[in-house]
Design an enzyme around this catalytic site. Structure first.
Site, PDB file in Angstrom:
ATOM      1  N   ASP A   1       1.145  -1.102   0.076  1.00  8.22           N
ATOM      2  CA  ASP A   1      -0.149   0.114   0.101  1.00  8.22           C
ATOM      3  C   ASP A   1       0.814   1.127   0.113  1.00  8.22           C
ATOM      4  OD1 ASP A   1      -2.394   1.373  -0.194  1.00  8.22           O
ATOM      5  OD2 ASP A   1      -2.588   1.212   2.094  1.00  8.22           O
TER       6      ASP A   1
ATOM      7  N   ASN B   1       1.283   3.584  -2.755  1.00  5.18           N
ATOM      8  CA  ASN B   1       2.103   3.916  -4.242  1.00  5.18           C
ATOM      9  C   ASN B   1       1.565   5.369  -4.491  1.00  5.18           C
ATOM     10  OD1 ASN B   1       3.089   1.587  -4.277  1.00  5.18           O
ATOM     11  ND2 ASN B   1       1.620   0.945  -6.079  1.00  5.18           N
TER      12      ASN B   1
ATOM     13  N   ARG C   1       0.224   7.672  -2.374  1.00 11.21           N
ATOM     14  CA  ARG C   1       0.818   8.602  -1.502  1.00 11.21           C
ATOM     15  C   ARG C   1       2.249   8.918  -1.613  1.00 11.21           C
ATOM     16  NH1 ARG C   1      -1.364   5.783   3.529  1.00 11.21           N
ATOM     17  NH2 ARG C   1      -1.941   4.363   2.000  1.00 11.21           N
ATOM     18  N   TRP C   2       2.856   7.782  -2.148  1.00 11.29           N
ATOM     19  CA  TRP C   2       4.408   8.111  -2.404  1.00 11.29           C
ATOM     20  C   TRP C   2       4.673   9.218  -3.426  1.00 11.29           C
ATOM     21  CZ3 TRP C   2       7.242   7.345  -6.932  1.00 11.29           C
ATOM     22  CH2 TRP C   2       8.679   7.507  -6.604  1.00 11.29           C
TER      23      TRP C   2
ATOM     24  N   ASN D   1     -10.723  -2.513  -5.789  1.00 11.18           N
ATOM     25  CA  ASN D   1     -10.022  -1.555  -6.637  1.00 11.18           C
ATOM     26  C   ASN D   1     -10.577  -1.138  -7.961  1.00 11.18           C
ATOM     27  OD1 ASN D   1      -6.911  -2.821  -5.485  1.00 11.18           O
ATOM     28  ND2 ASN D   1      -7.922  -0.944  -4.792  1.00 11.18           N
TER      29      ASN D   1
HETATM   30  C1  IPE Z   1      -5.405  -2.595  -0.682  1.00 11.61           C
HETATM   31  O1  IPE Z   1      -4.971  -1.424  -0.520  1.00 11.61           O
HETATM   32  C2  IPE Z   1      -5.451  -3.331  -1.816  1.00 11.61           C
HETATM   33  C3  IPE Z   1      -3.985  -3.520  -2.574  1.00 11.61           C
HETATM   34  C4  IPE Z   1      -2.955  -3.305  -1.976  1.00 11.61           C
HETATM   35  C5  IPE Z   1      -4.012  -4.097  -3.756  1.00 11.61           C
HETATM   36  P1  IPE Z   1      -6.284  -0.270  -0.910  1.00 11.61           P
HETATM   37  O2  IPE Z   1      -5.420   1.241  -0.811  1.00 11.61           O
HETATM   38  O3  IPE Z   1      -7.134  -0.591  -2.046  1.00 11.61           O
HETATM   39  O4  IPE Z   1      -7.102  -0.378   0.581  1.00 11.61           O
HETATM   40  P2  IPE Z   1      -7.801   0.432   1.254  1.00 11.61           P
HETATM   41  O5  IPE Z   1      -8.700   1.342   0.426  1.00 11.61           O
HETATM   42  O6  IPE Z   1      -7.104   1.640   1.951  1.00 11.61           O
HETATM   43  O7  IPE Z   1      -8.508  -0.084   2.600  1.00 11.61           O
HETATM   44  C1  IPE Z   2      -1.326   0.463  -3.367  1.00 12.88           C
HETATM   45  O1  IPE Z   2      -1.059   1.836  -3.409  1.00 12.88           O
HETATM   46  C2  IPE Z   2      -1.479  -0.381  -4.930  1.00 12.88           C
HETATM   47  C3  IPE Z   2      -2.940  -0.776  -5.119  1.00 12.88           C
HETATM   48  C4  IPE Z   2      -4.035  -0.682  -4.360  1.00 12.88           C
HETATM   49  C5  IPE Z   2      -3.037  -1.146  -6.453  1.00 12.88           C
HETATM   50  P1  IPE Z   2      -2.561   2.697  -3.477  1.00 12.88           P
HETATM   51  O2  IPE Z   2      -2.894   2.783  -4.947  1.00 12.88           O
HETATM   52  O3  IPE Z   2      -3.450   2.258  -2.569  1.00 12.88           O
HETATM   53  O4  IPE Z   2      -1.796   4.027  -2.654  1.00 12.88           O
HETATM   54  P2  IPE Z   2      -2.646   4.843  -1.652  1.00 12.88           P
HETATM   55  O5  IPE Z   2      -2.902   4.025  -0.696  1.00 12.88           O
HETATM   56  O6  IPE Z   2      -3.532   5.780  -2.495  1.00 12.88           O
HETATM   57  O7  IPE Z   2      -1.182   5.844  -1.220  1.00 12.88           O
HETATM   58 MG    MG Z   3      -4.149   2.311  -0.507  1.00  8.71          MG
END
Ligand code: IPE
Ligand code: IPE
Ligand code: MG
Length: 239
Positions: A19, A21, A23-24, A67
């Site tokens: 998790d 990506n 925000r990074w 997602n």
């Molecule tokens: C969980 O992360 C799913 C993956 C890493 C693929 P999310 O970013 O989708 O989860 P929530 O929305 O913060 O619970």
């Molecule tokens: C995890 O990073 C990757 C996937 C869920 C595919 P995010 O896309 O959830 O990144 P944040 O949580 O918005 O920072």
């Molecule tokens: Mg996320």
């Protein structure tokens, strides 16, 4: 008594919620997709580290059933990224003796993704090294319902199955059929929730939350998590 070692006592099956990506990228003033791209690159390094740390399986949450709620462009970017990753990595994965497994309903992805997954799985099927298991369009609630439906269909034909059903048999109806128990779950980016990941399988896993975004998660972080695991007292309800 000898000191516990990663080889003997370390986590063998590690699941990761990759998790942070987005925000990074935001922190760096970049678009979210750049974060996903960097996150994808990280997988290679972490898989190699997992092997060095004597792990047998890495199960990575790459796309959840939830997602799909994201903007179309991001969903499409993630599918393309997966194809790109597998296209460029399969040869190296093969040299590294990696096996590829997938959990989740991949029929919902575009044809290119499905084809690439089949090709990569086939190319790696004779390997017997570390397992890279990708959770793709994976959600635990979906998985458990699917298991119930498939079980019910069998039970309709043979009602005796209902009496015989136990945890072991039920596990065989899950996507993770035949896989070892998860020892350690790691979630990056500071959030402390499971987000519908491996709810059945994590019943007795150790949970480890780390406050770095996935693209910043390094082999050192993985090693820290594994060493932290060794010092946990796993009791499984006993004394
Ligand atoms: C969980 O992360 C799913 C993956 C890493 C693929 P999310 O970013 O989708 O989860 P929530 O929305 O913060 O619970
Ligand atoms: C995890 O990073 C990757 C996937 C869920 C595919 P995010 O896309 O959830 O990144 P944040 O949580 O918005 O920072
Ligand atoms: Mg996320």
């Amino acid at each position: 008594m000898s000191q516990p070692s990663l080889k003997e006592n370390g986590p063998k099956h590690v699941a990761i919620i990759m998790d942070g990506n987005g925000r990074w990228a935001k922190k760096k003033g970049l678009v979210r997709s750049m974060g996903h791209e960097r996150g994808g690159n990280q997988v290679r390094e972490i898989l190699r580290a997992a092997f060095d740390l004597h792990m047998d399986q890495l199960t990575l949450y790459a796309f959840s059933t939830e997602n799909w709620k994201r903007p179309k462009a991001e969903v499409s970017f993630l599918q393309n990224l997966l194809v790109k990753f597998l296209k460029s990595e399969t040869k190296q994965l093969n040299e590294d003796n990696v096996r590829l497994k997938v959990i989740g309903d991949t029929t919902a992805f575009n044809k290119k993704v499905q084809k690439q997954l089949e090709d990569s799985k086939e190319a790696l099927q004779d390997n017997d090294g570390i397992v890279l298991c990708l959770a793709l369009n994976y959600g635990s609630r979906h998985e458990i319902l699917r298991a119930c439906k498939n079980f019910a269909l069998q039970a309709q034909e043979n009602p005796g199955h209902i009496e015989e059903l136990n945890e072991e048999i039920f596990s065989d109806y899950l996507y993770t059929k035949g896989m070892p128990e998860v020892d350690l779950l790691i979630r990056t980016a500071g959030e402390q929730r499971l987000s519908n990941y491996l709810l059945w399988q994590l019943s007795y896993a150790e949970l480890y939350f780390v406050d770095v975004f996935w693209p910043d998660f390094t082999p050192d972080h993985l090693q820290e998590a594994a060493e932290n695991f060794i010092n946990r007292d796993r009791r499984f309800g006993g004394l």
